[in-house]
Design a protein around this motif. Structure first.
Motif, PDB file in Angstrom:
ATOM      1  N   SER A 226       0.747  -1.402  -0.001  1.00 20.68           N
ATOM      2  CA  SER A 226      -0.126  -0.009  -0.047  1.00 20.68           C
ATOM      3  C   SER A 226       0.902   1.241   0.110  1.00 20.68           C
ATOM      4  CB  SER A 226      -1.024   0.017   0.993  1.00 20.68           C
ATOM      5  OG  SER A 226      -0.138   0.109   2.365  1.00 20.68           O
ATOM      6  N   LEU A 227       0.245   2.343  -0.250  1.00 20.90           N
ATOM      7  CA  LEU A 227       1.062   3.768  -0.191  1.00 20.90           C
ATOM      8  C   LEU A 227       1.537   3.886   1.246  1.00 20.90           C
ATOM      9  CD1 LEU A 227       1.638   6.143  -1.793  1.00 20.90           C
ATOM     10  CD2 LEU A 227      -0.619   7.090  -1.172  1.00 20.90           C
ATOM     11  N   GLY A 228       0.676   3.770   2.367  1.00 23.60           N
ATOM     12  CA  GLY A 228       1.170   3.959   3.392  1.00 23.60           C
ATOM     13  C   GLY A 228       2.238   2.935   4.165  1.00 23.60           C
ATOM     14  N   SER A 229       2.484   1.990   3.339  1.00 25.96           N
ATOM     15  CA  SER A 229       3.563   0.816   3.715  1.00 25.96           C
ATOM     16  C   SER A 229       4.992   1.462   3.442  1.00 25.96           C
ATOM     17  CB  SER A 229       3.384  -0.461   3.141  1.00 25.96           C
ATOM     18  OG  SER A 229       3.902  -0.319   1.510  1.00 25.96           O
ATOM     19  N   LEU A 230       4.964   2.569   2.406  1.00 22.49           N
ATOM     20  CA  LEU A 230       6.180   3.070   2.058  1.00 22.49           C
ATOM     21  C   LEU A 230       7.018   3.637   3.365  1.00 22.49           C
ATOM     22  CD1 LEU A 230       5.292   4.752  -1.189  1.00 22.49           C
ATOM     23  CD2 LEU A 230       6.750   2.562  -0.957  1.00 22.49           C
ATOM     24  N   VAL A 231       6.171   4.395   4.197  1.00 21.27           N
ATOM     25  CA  VAL A 231       6.412   4.837   5.481  1.00 21.27           C
ATOM     26  C   VAL A 231       7.455   3.753   6.207  1.00 21.27           C
ATOM     27  CG1 VAL A 231       6.072   5.702   7.728  1.00 21.27           C
ATOM     28  CG2 VAL A 231       4.762   6.279   5.938  1.00 21.27           C
ATOM     29  N   PHE A 232       7.131   2.351   6.539  1.00 26.82           N
ATOM     30  CA  PHE A 232       7.578   1.530   7.195  1.00 26.82           C
ATOM     31  C   PHE A 232       8.745   0.893   6.520  1.00 26.82           C
ATOM     32  CE2 PHE A 232       3.213   1.713   8.794  1.00 26.82           C
ATOM     33  CZ  PHE A 232       3.696   2.209   9.993  1.00 26.82           C
ATOM     34  N   HIS A 233       8.588   0.697   4.940  1.00 28.05           N
ATOM     35  CA  HIS A 233       9.779   0.256   4.185  1.00 28.05           C
ATOM     36  C   HIS A 233      11.203   1.162   4.442  1.00 28.05           C
ATOM     37  CE1 HIS A 233       7.793  -3.043   1.985  1.00 28.05           C
ATOM     38  NE2 HIS A 233       6.596  -2.148   1.854  1.00 28.05           N
ATOM     39  N   THR A 263      -4.844   4.586  10.331  1.00 26.78           N
ATOM     40  CA  THR A 263      -5.812   5.650  10.501  1.00 26.78           C
ATOM     41  C   THR A 263      -5.783   6.924   9.446  1.00 26.78           C
ATOM     42  OG1 THR A 263      -5.903   5.321  12.858  1.00 26.78           O
ATOM     43  CG2 THR A 263      -6.805   7.342  11.966  1.00 26.78           C
ATOM     44  N   ALA A 264      -4.351   7.099   9.042  1.00 28.05           N
ATOM     45  CA  ALA A 264      -4.335   8.471   8.080  1.00 28.05           C
ATOM     46  C   ALA A 264      -4.827   7.749   6.568  1.00 28.05           C
ATOM     47  CB  ALA A 264      -2.760   8.483   8.209  1.00 28.05           C
ATOM     48  N   ALA A 265      -4.520   6.676   6.436  1.00 31.52           N
ATOM     49  CA  ALA A 265      -5.195   6.047   5.165  1.00 31.52           C
ATOM     50  C   ALA A 265      -6.712   6.300   5.067  1.00 31.52           C
ATOM     51  CB  ALA A 265      -4.667   4.473   5.069  1.00 31.52           C
ATOM     52  N   LEU A 266      -7.337   5.927   6.413  1.00 26.13           N
ATOM     53  CA  LEU A 266      -8.754   5.978   6.205  1.00 26.13           C
ATOM     54  C   LEU A 266      -9.354   7.501   6.070  1.00 26.13           C
ATOM     55  CD1 LEU A 266      -9.763   3.463   9.289  1.00 26.13           C
ATOM     56  CD2 LEU A 266     -10.044   3.135   6.677  1.00 26.13           C
ATOM     57  N   PHE A 267      -8.583   8.259   6.789  1.00 28.50           N
ATOM     58  CA  PHE A 267      -8.589   9.618   6.638  1.00 28.50           C
ATOM     59  C   PHE A 267      -8.644   9.860   5.240  1.00 28.50           C
ATOM     60  CE2 PHE A 267      -7.060  14.239   6.348  1.00 28.50           C
ATOM     61  CZ  PHE A 267      -7.913  14.738   6.989  1.00 28.50           C
ATOM     62  N   LEU A 268      -7.429   9.762   4.360  1.00 32.65           N
ATOM     63  CA  LEU A 268      -7.425  10.155   3.197  1.00 32.65           C
ATOM     64  C   LEU A 268      -8.619   9.501   2.245  1.00 32.65           C
ATOM     65  CD1 LEU A 268      -3.517   9.217   2.726  1.00 32.65           C
ATOM     66  CD2 LEU A 268      -4.754  11.581   2.534  1.00 32.65           C
ATOM     67  N   THR A 269      -8.957   8.351   2.562  1.00 30.63           N
ATOM     68  CA  THR A 269     -10.214   7.759   1.800  1.00 30.63           C
ATOM     69  C   THR A 269     -11.438   8.788   2.224  1.00 30.63           C
ATOM     70  OG1 THR A 269      -9.241   5.679   2.319  1.00 30.63           O
ATOM     71  CG2 THR A 269     -11.552   5.772   1.633  1.00 30.63           C
ATOM     72  N   THR A 305      -5.802   5.311  -1.853  1.00 32.12           N
ATOM     73  CA  THR A 305      -5.988   5.648  -0.556  1.00 32.12           C
ATOM     74  C   THR A 305      -6.107   4.362   0.496  1.00 32.12           C
ATOM     75  OG1 THR A 305      -8.233   6.337  -0.460  1.00 32.12           O
ATOM     76  CG2 THR A 305      -6.509   7.956  -1.025  1.00 32.12           C
ATOM     77  N   SER A 306      -6.397   3.151  -0.059  1.00 33.76           N
ATOM     78  CA  SER A 306      -6.606   1.938   0.673  1.00 33.76           C
ATOM     79  C   SER A 306      -5.297   1.539   1.607  1.00 33.76           C
ATOM     80  CB  SER A 306      -7.195   1.047  -0.263  1.00 33.76           C
ATOM     81  OG  SER A 306      -7.137  -0.190   0.390  1.00 33.76           O
ATOM     82  N   ARG A 307      -5.937   0.921   2.507  1.00 28.00           N
ATOM     83  CA  ARG A 307      -4.875   0.354   3.403  1.00 28.00           C
ATOM     84  C   ARG A 307      -4.215  -0.825   2.802  1.00 28.00           C
ATOM     85  NH1 ARG A 307      -8.210  -0.807   8.400  1.00 28.00           N
ATOM     86  NH2 ARG A 307      -9.878  -1.346   6.813  1.00 28.00           N
ATOM     87  N   VAL A 308      -4.770  -1.340   1.633  1.00 31.52           N
ATOM     88  CA  VAL A 308      -4.382  -2.432   1.000  1.00 31.52           C
ATOM     89  C   VAL A 308      -4.244  -2.188  -0.585  1.00 31.52           C
ATOM     90  CG1 VAL A 308      -4.699  -4.963   0.350  1.00 31.52           C
ATOM     91  CG2 VAL A 308      -5.307  -4.150   2.950  1.00 31.52           C
ATOM     92  N   ILE A 309      -3.281  -2.360  -1.206  1.00 34.62           N
ATOM     93  CA  ILE A 309      -3.351  -2.284  -2.876  1.00 34.62           C
ATOM     94  C   ILE A 309      -2.743  -3.554  -3.314  1.00 34.62           C
ATOM     95  CG2 ILE A 309      -2.577  -1.149  -4.771  1.00 34.62           C
ATOM     96  CD1 ILE A 309      -2.251   1.282  -3.042  1.00 34.62           C
ATOM     97  N   SER A 310      -3.624  -4.726  -3.188  1.00 34.68           N
ATOM     98  CA  SER A 310      -3.352  -5.734  -3.834  1.00 34.68           C
ATOM     99  C   SER A 310      -3.228  -5.923  -5.297  1.00 34.68           C
ATOM    100  CB  SER A 310      -4.382  -7.226  -3.415  1.00 34.68           C
ATOM    101  OG  SER A 310      -4.360  -7.026  -2.187  1.00 34.68           O
ATOM    102  N   PRO A 311      -2.212  -6.630  -5.931  1.00 34.56           N
ATOM    103  CA  PRO A 311      -2.209  -6.736  -7.460  1.00 34.56           C
ATOM    104  C   PRO A 311      -3.235  -6.684  -8.298  1.00 34.56           C
ATOM    105  CG  PRO A 311      -0.544  -8.176  -6.545  1.00 34.56           C
ATOM    106  CD  PRO A 311      -1.499  -7.504  -5.302  1.00 34.56           C
ATOM    107  N   GLN A 312      -4.493  -7.461  -7.663  1.00 34.90           N
ATOM    108  CA  GLN A 312      -5.589  -7.774  -8.533  1.00 34.90           C
ATOM    109  C   GLN A 312      -6.599  -6.467  -8.521  1.00 34.90           C
ATOM    110  OE1 GLN A 312      -4.519  -9.881  -5.795  1.00 34.90           O
ATOM    111  NE2 GLN A 312      -6.357  -9.889  -4.224  1.00 34.90           N
ATOM    112  N   TYR A 313      -6.173  -5.705  -7.610  1.00 32.34           N
ATOM    113  CA  TYR A 313      -6.903  -4.447  -7.769  1.00 32.34           C
ATOM    114  C   TYR A 313      -6.898  -3.615  -9.153  1.00 32.34           C
ATOM    115  CZ  TYR A 313      -7.542  -4.536  -2.421  1.00 32.34           C
ATOM    116  OH  TYR A 313      -7.992  -5.131  -1.297  1.00 32.34           O
ATOM    117  N   LEU A 314      -5.435  -4.010  -9.503  1.00 37.20           N
ATOM    118  CA  LEU A 314      -5.281  -3.123 -10.727  1.00 37.20           C
ATOM    119  C   LEU A 314      -6.058  -3.773 -11.978  1.00 37.20           C
ATOM    120  CD1 LEU A 314      -2.804  -1.080 -11.327  1.00 37.20           C
ATOM    121  CD2 LEU A 314      -2.676  -2.458  -9.188  1.00 37.20           C
TER     122      LEU A 314
END
Length: 413
Positions: A226-233, A263-269, A305-314
């Motif tokens: 997900s987009l938010g995961s970049l923070v932890f990577h 929570t930030a992801a939910l706010f962005l959504t 903005t989702s907490r999950v961006i799985s490949p199948q979402y594309l």
């Protein structure tokens, strides 16, 4: 004119040949005649889906399995391989996914032949699906996307059909409800509401646990793609002591501050939803492509903005981009191109080099920044283009009703 007519059969032949060749390769991958690099993407079907199938056949939803995070009509997709009893479960599922792909292709090809339309949409589908690799046939998202494509293409002439299909799609995987964001005809909204009520009511009465997915979905964390995961990577390279674990059916970050990012992801959504609502209130220029452009933009915003961006979402985005490009009047050509580029990067980050993503090494983080950056660029570009094409400049008064009608084409949603 004669040259154009003469070329048309050749274009159709090329389109069909490319579709057939790429889909044969996808089937070879999922049937493991040819081994695709990376982890086995078909295990979700052979293990998880098959396990759900056994439970669902007993007349109940998998209440003890937190990985069941789908609306009740998803049971139909999981049970559908039973229609082909002469094949094993996984093999039947792959065949049905292939048929859903074929249905979407046929609809886009047919739509592209109508006045004011183009075959560019069919080409987006033909090219975009194989860019994602065998994951497309190993998830039920291609089935949902076929329903969404049918709904949007039916909208201009058959608003009730569009509403019913959008409502049914929402009962399969929620996101197709966004197809209605740019629809002005009340009949579509009513048909969608009635369909949702009927389908939900039938499952609620017939099978226990039809809405347990709401709790399971609420408790998800931040998935590693997900987009938010970049923070932890990035944080892992600076001493962050969290973990990467399989949690709620996906590989997620667990540890300090993950709840803040989620929570930030939910706010962005929520912010994305607010923007869409504002757009809907102030938009006045509705063309033949506005409804499909709005649907594509809405799904892009909620995906990013989702907490999950799985490949199948594309797959969803490819399908909606394809519908947009069926219309000559669309403003979504550049966002669609960005989505196709994101598909190419996606297949590299999953499954090809997913181990690098999980490890947060340089290659994995680079791929995620590239893929998510492309999706963010597509979402922002789509939103800007949708706004500029439908909302008059603030410096002048809104267009009068007669001017609004002049902006529209004879076929509108």
């Amino acid at each position: 004119m004669e040259t154009t007519v003469a070329r048309r059969p050749l274009l159709w032949l090329m389109l069909g040949v490319v579709w057939a060749a790429t889909r044969v390769m996808l089937l070879l991958f999922v049937f493991k005649v040819v081994v695709f690099p990376g982890p086995d993407v078909t295990s979700d079907v052979s293990v998880i889906y098959h396990g759900w199938y056994d439970v669902l056949r007993g007349g109940t939803f998998p209440l003890q399995d937190v990985t069941w995070q789908y609306p009740p009509a998803a049971a139909l997709a999981i049970l559908s391989p039973g229609l082909l009893p002469f094949l094993g479960y996984a093999e039947a599922f792959f065949v049905l996914a292939f048929l859903a792909d074929l249905a979407a292709f046929a609809l886009l090809g047919y739509a592209g032949r109508r006045p004011g339309r183009t075959l560019a949409g069919a080409w987006v589908w033909v090219v975009g699906v194989p860019l994602l690799g065998p994951t497309v046939y190993a998830r039920y998202d291609v089935m949902v996307t076929a329903v969404a494509v049918a709904a949007l293409l039916a909208g201009a002439r058959h608003p009730r059909v569009m509403g019913a299909l959008a409502g049914f799609g929402a009962m399969l995987k929620v996101w197709p409800v966004l197809l209605l964001i740019g629809v002005r005809r009340r009949t579509s909204w009513v048909a969608a509401g009635v369909t949702v009520a009927v389908v939900a009511g039938v499952f609620w009465l017939a099978m226990p646990g039809a809405f347990a997915f709401l709790t399971f979905q609420r408790d998800r964390g931040t998935e590693v793609e997900s987009l938010g995961s970049l923070v932890f990577h990035v944080a892992r390279h600076h001493g962050w002591d969290g973990q990467v674990l399989l949690n709620y059916g996906s590989v997620e970050f667990l540890g300090p501050h993950v709840d803040i990012v989620s929570t930030a992801a939910l706010f962005l959504t929520g912010a994305a939803f607010s923007w869409l609502l504002l757009w809907r209130l102030v938009a006045v220029r509705f063309r033949s492509s506005t409804a499909v452009d709005a649907a594509f933009t809405a799904v892009l915003l909620f995906t990013v903005t989702s907490r999950v961006i799985s490949p199948q979402y594309l797959v969803w985005l490819v399908g909606l981009a394809a519908v947009c490009l069926c219309f000559r009047a669309t403003r979504m050509r550049w966002p669609a191109a960005l989505v196709l580029a994101a598909c190419l990067v996606t297949v590299l980050e999953f499954p090809v080099w997913f181990a690098h993503v999980v490890a947060s090494d340089t290659l994995g983080v680079t791929l995620l920044f590239a893929r998510n950056g492309l999706l963010v660029a597509a979402a922002v570009t789509a939103a800007v283009r949708l706004w500029r094409s439908t909302v008059p400049p603030s410096a002048r008064a809104p267009l009068p009703a007669q001017a609004e009608r002049a902006e529209e084409t004879p076929v509108s949603y």
